[in-house]
Design a protein around this motif. Structure first.
Motif, PDB file in Angstrom:
ATOM      1  N   ALA A 444      -0.871  10.257   4.026  1.00  0.00           N
ATOM      2  CA  ALA A 444       0.443  10.922   4.120  1.00  0.00           C
ATOM      3  C   ALA A 444       1.606   9.938   4.292  1.00  0.00           C
ATOM      4  CB  ALA A 444       0.429  11.902   5.290  1.00  0.00           C
ATOM      5  N   LEU A 445       1.328   8.733   4.775  1.00  0.00           N
ATOM      6  CA  LEU A 445       2.436   7.791   5.018  1.00  0.00           C
ATOM      7  C   LEU A 445       2.976   7.266   3.683  1.00  0.00           C
ATOM      8  CD1 LEU A 445       1.103   5.843   8.134  1.00  0.00           C
ATOM      9  CD2 LEU A 445       3.096   7.355   8.056  1.00  0.00           C
ATOM     10  N   ASP A 446       4.289   7.382   3.507  1.00  0.00           N
ATOM     11  CA  ASP A 446       4.924   7.027   2.237  1.00  0.00           C
ATOM     12  C   ASP A 446       5.331   5.551   2.253  1.00  0.00           C
ATOM     13  OD1 ASP A 446       5.905   7.464  -0.228  1.00  0.00           O
ATOM     14  OD2 ASP A 446       7.535   8.814   0.369  1.00  0.00           O
ATOM     15  N   TYR A 447       4.361   4.674   2.257  1.00  0.00           N
ATOM     16  CA  TYR A 447       4.587   3.225   2.388  1.00  0.00           C
ATOM     17  C   TYR A 447       3.686   2.469   1.424  1.00  0.00           C
ATOM     18  CZ  TYR A 447       7.403   4.224   6.419  1.00  0.00           C
ATOM     19  OH  TYR A 447       8.410   4.688   7.208  1.00  0.00           O
ATOM     20  N   GLY A 448       4.092   1.252   1.078  1.00  0.00           N
ATOM     21  CA  GLY A 448       3.278   0.425   0.191  1.00  0.00           C
ATOM     22  C   GLY A 448       2.081  -0.193   0.896  1.00  0.00           C
ATOM     23  N   MET A 449       2.192  -0.370   2.220  1.00  0.00           N
ATOM     24  CA  MET A 449       1.105  -1.015   2.976  1.00  0.00           C
ATOM     25  C   MET A 449       0.939  -0.293   4.317  1.00  0.00           C
ATOM     26  SD  MET A 449       2.211  -4.981   2.318  1.00  0.00           S
ATOM     27  CE  MET A 449       3.920  -4.755   2.757  1.00  0.00           C
ATOM     28  N   VAL A 450      -0.304  -0.030   4.690  1.00  0.00           N
ATOM     29  CA  VAL A 450      -0.561   0.663   5.957  1.00  0.00           C
ATOM     30  C   VAL A 450      -1.627  -0.103   6.737  1.00  0.00           C
ATOM     31  CG1 VAL A 450      -1.265   2.826   7.051  1.00  0.00           C
ATOM     32  CG2 VAL A 450       0.005   2.891   4.881  1.00  0.00           C
ATOM     33  N   GLY A 451      -1.279  -0.525   7.932  1.00  0.00           N
ATOM     34  CA  GLY A 451      -2.228  -1.190   8.825  1.00  0.00           C
ATOM     35  C   GLY A 451      -2.851  -0.136   9.735  1.00  0.00           C
ATOM     36  N   ILE A 452      -4.176  -0.068   9.763  1.00  0.00           N
ATOM     37  CA  ILE A 452      -4.859   0.939  10.594  1.00  0.00           C
ATOM     38  C   ILE A 452      -5.654   0.199  11.667  1.00  0.00           C
ATOM     39  CG2 ILE A 452      -6.503   2.862  10.546  1.00  0.00           C
ATOM     40  CD1 ILE A 452      -5.748   3.044   7.465  1.00  0.00           C
ATOM     41  N   ASN A 453      -5.290   0.415  12.897  1.00  0.00           N
ATOM     42  CA  ASN A 453      -5.876  -0.269  14.050  1.00  0.00           C
ATOM     43  C   ASN A 453      -5.678  -1.780  13.971  1.00  0.00           C
ATOM     44  OD1 ASN A 453      -6.687   2.114  15.308  1.00  0.00           O
ATOM     45  ND2 ASN A 453      -8.577   2.179  14.117  1.00  0.00           N
ATOM     46  N   THR A 454      -4.632  -2.198  13.336  1.00  0.00           N
ATOM     47  CA  THR A 454      -4.262  -3.616  13.290  1.00  0.00           C
ATOM     48  C   THR A 454      -2.748  -3.744  13.110  1.00  0.00           C
ATOM     49  OG1 THR A 454      -4.506  -5.715  12.101  1.00  0.00           O
ATOM     50  CG2 THR A 454      -4.708  -3.733  10.767  1.00  0.00           C
ATOM     51  N   GLY A 455      -2.202  -4.814  13.663  1.00  0.00           N
ATOM     52  CA  GLY A 455      -0.763  -5.065  13.494  1.00  0.00           C
ATOM     53  C   GLY A 455      -0.514  -6.174  12.494  1.00  0.00           C
ATOM     54  N   ILE A 456      -1.590  -6.671  11.880  1.00  0.00           N
ATOM     55  CA  ILE A 456      -1.435  -7.784  10.925  1.00  0.00           C
ATOM     56  C   ILE A 456      -1.983  -7.367   9.572  1.00  0.00           C
ATOM     57  CG2 ILE A 456      -2.143 -10.160  10.400  1.00  0.00           C
ATOM     58  CD1 ILE A 456      -2.142 -10.704  13.359  1.00  0.00           C
ATOM     59  N   ILE A 457      -1.119  -7.366   8.567  1.00  0.00           N
ATOM     60  CA  ILE A 457      -1.561  -6.902   7.243  1.00  0.00           C
ATOM     61  C   ILE A 457      -1.399  -7.965   6.159  1.00  0.00           C
ATOM     62  CG2 ILE A 457      -1.219  -4.417   7.608  1.00  0.00           C
ATOM     63  CD1 ILE A 457       1.572  -4.797   6.368  1.00  0.00           C
ATOM     64  N   SER A 458      -0.732  -9.073   6.495  1.00  0.00           N
ATOM     65  CA  SER A 458      -0.443 -10.069   5.462  1.00  0.00           C
ATOM     66  C   SER A 458      -1.707 -10.834   5.092  1.00  0.00           C
ATOM     67  CB  SER A 458       0.626 -11.038   5.970  1.00  0.00           C
ATOM     68  OG  SER A 458       1.739 -10.293   6.369  1.00  0.00           O
ATOM     69  N   ASP A 459      -2.010 -10.864   3.810  1.00  0.00           N
ATOM     70  CA  ASP A 459      -3.269 -11.456   3.375  1.00  0.00           C
ATOM     71  C   ASP A 459      -3.160 -11.736   1.877  1.00  0.00           C
ATOM     72  OD1 ASP A 459      -5.852 -11.956   2.560  1.00  0.00           O
ATOM     73  OD2 ASP A 459      -6.616  -9.965   3.045  1.00  0.00           O
ATOM     74  N   VAL A 460      -3.462 -12.964   1.481  1.00  0.00           N
ATOM     75  CA  VAL A 460      -3.310 -13.341   0.074  1.00  0.00           C
ATOM     76  C   VAL A 460      -4.101 -12.437  -0.869  1.00  0.00           C
ATOM     77  CG1 VAL A 460      -5.180 -15.064   0.126  1.00  0.00           C
ATOM     78  CG2 VAL A 460      -3.331 -15.311  -1.518  1.00  0.00           C
ATOM     79  N   ALA A 461      -5.224 -11.918  -0.395  1.00  0.00           N
ATOM     80  CA  ALA A 461      -6.091 -11.118  -1.278  1.00  0.00           C
ATOM     81  C   ALA A 461      -5.611  -9.681  -1.436  1.00  0.00           C
ATOM     82  CB  ALA A 461      -7.516 -11.134  -0.737  1.00  0.00           C
ATOM     83  N   ALA A 462      -4.561  -9.304  -0.681  1.00  0.00           N
ATOM     84  CA  ALA A 462      -4.081  -7.917  -0.709  1.00  0.00           C
ATOM     85  C   ALA A 462      -2.711  -7.844  -1.391  1.00  0.00           C
ATOM     86  CB  ALA A 462      -3.981  -7.391   0.713  1.00  0.00           C
ATOM     87  N   PRO A 463      -2.419  -6.707  -2.051  1.00  0.00           N
ATOM     88  CA  PRO A 463      -1.119  -6.580  -2.737  1.00  0.00           C
ATOM     89  C   PRO A 463       0.000  -6.277  -1.754  1.00  0.00           C
ATOM     90  CG  PRO A 463      -2.461  -4.606  -3.089  1.00  0.00           C
ATOM     91  CD  PRO A 463      -3.293  -5.545  -2.276  1.00  0.00           C
ATOM     92  N   PHE A 464       0.937  -7.205  -1.602  1.00  0.00           N
ATOM     93  CA  PHE A 464       2.060  -7.057  -0.665  1.00  0.00           C
ATOM     94  C   PHE A 464       3.241  -6.460  -1.418  1.00  0.00           C
ATOM     95  CE2 PHE A 464       5.577  -8.039   1.980  1.00  0.00           C
ATOM     96  CZ  PHE A 464       5.105  -8.276   3.262  1.00  0.00           C
ATOM     97  N   GLY A 465       3.790  -5.365  -0.892  1.00  0.00           N
ATOM     98  CA  GLY A 465       4.972  -4.786  -1.543  1.00  0.00           C
ATOM     99  C   GLY A 465       5.225  -3.373  -1.066  1.00  0.00           C
ATOM    100  N   GLY A 466       6.396  -2.854  -1.449  1.00  0.00           N
ATOM    101  CA  GLY A 466       6.814  -1.572  -0.902  1.00  0.00           C
ATOM    102  C   GLY A 466       7.034  -0.493  -1.937  1.00  0.00           C
ATOM    103  N   VAL A 467       7.436   0.676  -1.425  1.00  0.00           N
ATOM    104  CA  VAL A 467       7.867   1.795  -2.268  1.00  0.00           C
ATOM    105  C   VAL A 467       9.269   2.187  -1.813  1.00  0.00           C
ATOM    106  CG1 VAL A 467       5.511   2.608  -2.701  1.00  0.00           C
ATOM    107  CG2 VAL A 467       6.770   3.521  -0.745  1.00  0.00           C
ATOM    108  N   LYS A 468       9.840   3.209  -2.433  1.00  0.00           N
ATOM    109  CA  LYS A 468      11.196   3.674  -2.145  1.00  0.00           C
ATOM    110  C   LYS A 468      12.178   2.483  -2.195  1.00  0.00           C
ATOM    111  CE  LYS A 468      10.461   6.392   1.593  1.00  0.00           C
ATOM    112  NZ  LYS A 468      10.628   7.469   2.541  1.00  0.00           N
ATOM    113  N   GLN A 469      13.123   2.419  -1.246  1.00  0.00           N
ATOM    114  CA  GLN A 469      14.131   1.348  -1.342  1.00  0.00           C
ATOM    115  C   GLN A 469      13.657   0.017  -0.738  1.00  0.00           C
ATOM    116  OE1 GLN A 469      18.206   2.570  -0.710  1.00  0.00           O
ATOM    117  NE2 GLN A 469      17.731   4.626  -1.419  1.00  0.00           N
TER     118      GLN A 469
END
Ligand code: SIN
Length: 494
Positions: A444-469
């Protein structure tokens, strides 16, 4: 005025490999001064001391850099992928060999704690390593043709000259995250780094030169004239793609400017990340996640938790533990060992953060942990605000400072609505141990990236980017190369 090499400066005394300290423009593998010798000053945000003068590139040098990149494009594109890959790999090795010096340089001009700066160099160089490998995996396609006498083949080709405009909050990693995939794909690059942090960019250029990139492949224009230089980069017909990381306001402007030449675009813009703690969360995991997400880089990242929503049953317990963790953070000079929060980047950042807090408090928020600015420096002690509401500016704007705004909520439906009620859509986080709830909220979250039970999501192997503005395009991962490629289809009559 051109200032002589500052051999005896503090910076020089800390950096072992003096070759990394560069002050000139880097065009066509040559180090050049701006034609009139104009320079601008760079400051250490911790104590406002001068870090010397850097060349102030103009329209003329930007045009020169674009022409060099254009001349270099065809031969670079024609090089075997394995050869491009090998040069990128050498760049990776050289960055790693100079990790400590690059980290010190980064801390001096940006302020973040040295341990974080070392982490940024490792994070940044992971994009060089990753795309050195991906260079060899740019696959096309074959498609069954409607007519038996035809063959349909899809090629992926480099888009052309790329302009990259990068921010001050990650002076190293935001460069490698754009430049490495561009070069791996066979594009050439003109980079305009932030005028707050030009040294990290120039050091990367020096190491690229040492790694053996041919002339014109990677050019760097340092400048204090972002508007003029930005106009050249966005209006040039030779530049085929712009990749920008920065504010949504500037992103909108660049997008408009690129419309005339219909450039391919990647925009990684502002965020307004919600971080949600449900009643059934593991409290220690949630506190650790909130600290990591909120206070990394003194709260100056696009993916920092901007709004912390805590469910009613967890609210008091979470706040108590969270405050305990926040007061154990130490703000100060990034070069000091124990420091975990460096200074804000400049005086305007302090003024903005102060004004957001003041407006929230005037509208009824409580200063649960006072913090703030204690002296004349740009050090900002962490702040916790409670009873924050959606109609306060602090919940609508990206704070970009060490201020945790805590909201109270009752149901998942309510918090999903609150979390999505923003123009931004970069990162979101939530903490829960309930499997069904995890899937419901993640979807349901309208975001490009969602961290679940973690506060760190930056990772070269993952697609970094957003939606909306928060923009579009993805950096890193197997998707990251697409932003620098165009699709060509061949229809072959046999
Ligand atoms: C950003 O703040 O734009 C980048 C943060 C990251 O890569 O983790």
């Amino acid at each position: 005025m051109w200032v002589k090499d500052l051999t005896d400066t503090f910076m020089h005394s800390l950096i072992k490999n003096k070759q990394l300290i560069r002050r000139q423009l880097f065009i066509n593998n040559k180090w050049l001064n701006e034609a009139n010798g104009d320079t601008f000053s760079v400051f250490n945000p911790f104590d406002a001391s001068s870090l010397g003068q850097v060349a102030d590139g103009t329209v003329a040098e930007t045009e020169q850099a674009i022409r060099s990149a254009q001349d270099a494009f065809e031969p670079w594109k024609a090089l075997a992928a394995i050869d491009r890959s090998r040069i990128l790999r050498r760049w990776f090795d050289l960055i790693m060999e100079n990790q400590e010096d690059l980290a010190v340089l980064l801390t001096l001009e940006q302020g973040k704690p040295l341990a974080e700066a070392r982490g940024e160099i490792a994070y940044g160089v992971s994009y060089v390593e990753w795309f050195a490998e991906e260079a060899r995996r740019v696959y096309g396609d074959t498609i069954p043709a409607p007519d038996g006498n035809k063959r349909t083949v899809v090629l992926k080709q480099p888009v052309g000259v790329v302009a990259a405009i990068t921010p001050w909050n990650f002076p190293n990693a935001m460069i490698t995250r754009k430049v490495a995939p561009a070069l791996a794909a066979g594009c050439t690059v003109v980079l305009k780094p932030s005028d707050e942090t030009p040294y990290s960019a120039l050091a990367l250029a020096y190491l690229a030169q040492e790694a053996g990139f041919p002339p014109g492949i990677f050019n760097v224009i340092t400048t204090k004239r972002p508007i003029e230089v930005g106009e050249v980069l966005t209006s040039s017909r030779l530049v085929r793609k712009l990749s920008f990381t920065g504010s949504t306001a500037v992103g909108r402007l660049l997008m408009k400017q690129c419309a005339n030449t219909v450039k391919k675009l990647s925009l990684e813009l502002g965020g307004n990340a919600p971080l949600i703690v449900f009643d059934d969360a593991d409290i220690d995991q949630a506190v650790e996640g909130a600290i990591n997400s909120k206070f990394r880089n003194a709260g100056q990242t696009c993916v920092c938790a901007n709004r912390i929503y805590v469910q009613q049953g967890m609210y008091d317990r979470f706040l108590e533990k969270f405050k305990e963790a926040v007061v154990s953070l130490k703000a100060g000079s990034g070069l000091e060992k124990e420091v975990t929060i460096g200074p804000l980047i400049n005086q305007s950042a302090v003024i903005k953060v102060d004004s957001l807090i003041r407006q929230a408090v005037d509208s009824g928020a409580e200063l649960y942990l006072k913090g703030g600015k204690a002296d004349e420096s740009l050090i900002y002690q962490p702040v916790i605000l409670t009873d924050v509401r959606s109609d306060m500016r602090i919940s609508e704007e990206e704070v970009f400072g060490p201020v945790a705004s805590v909201f109270r909520f009752e149901t998942p439906e309510e918090v999903i609505e609150l979390a999505n009620d923003t123009e931004a859509g970069l990162a979101a986080y939530f903490f829960s141990q309930n499997n069904a709830l995890i899937w419901e909220v993640a979807e349901a979250l309208d975001y490009g990236m969602v961290g679940i039970n973690t506060g760190i999501i930056s990772d070269v192997a993952a697609p970094f980017g957003g939606v909306k503005q928060s923009g579009f395009g993805r950096e890193g991962s197997k998707y990251g190369m697409d932003d620098y490629l165009v699709t060509k289809y061949l229809s072959i009559q046999v």
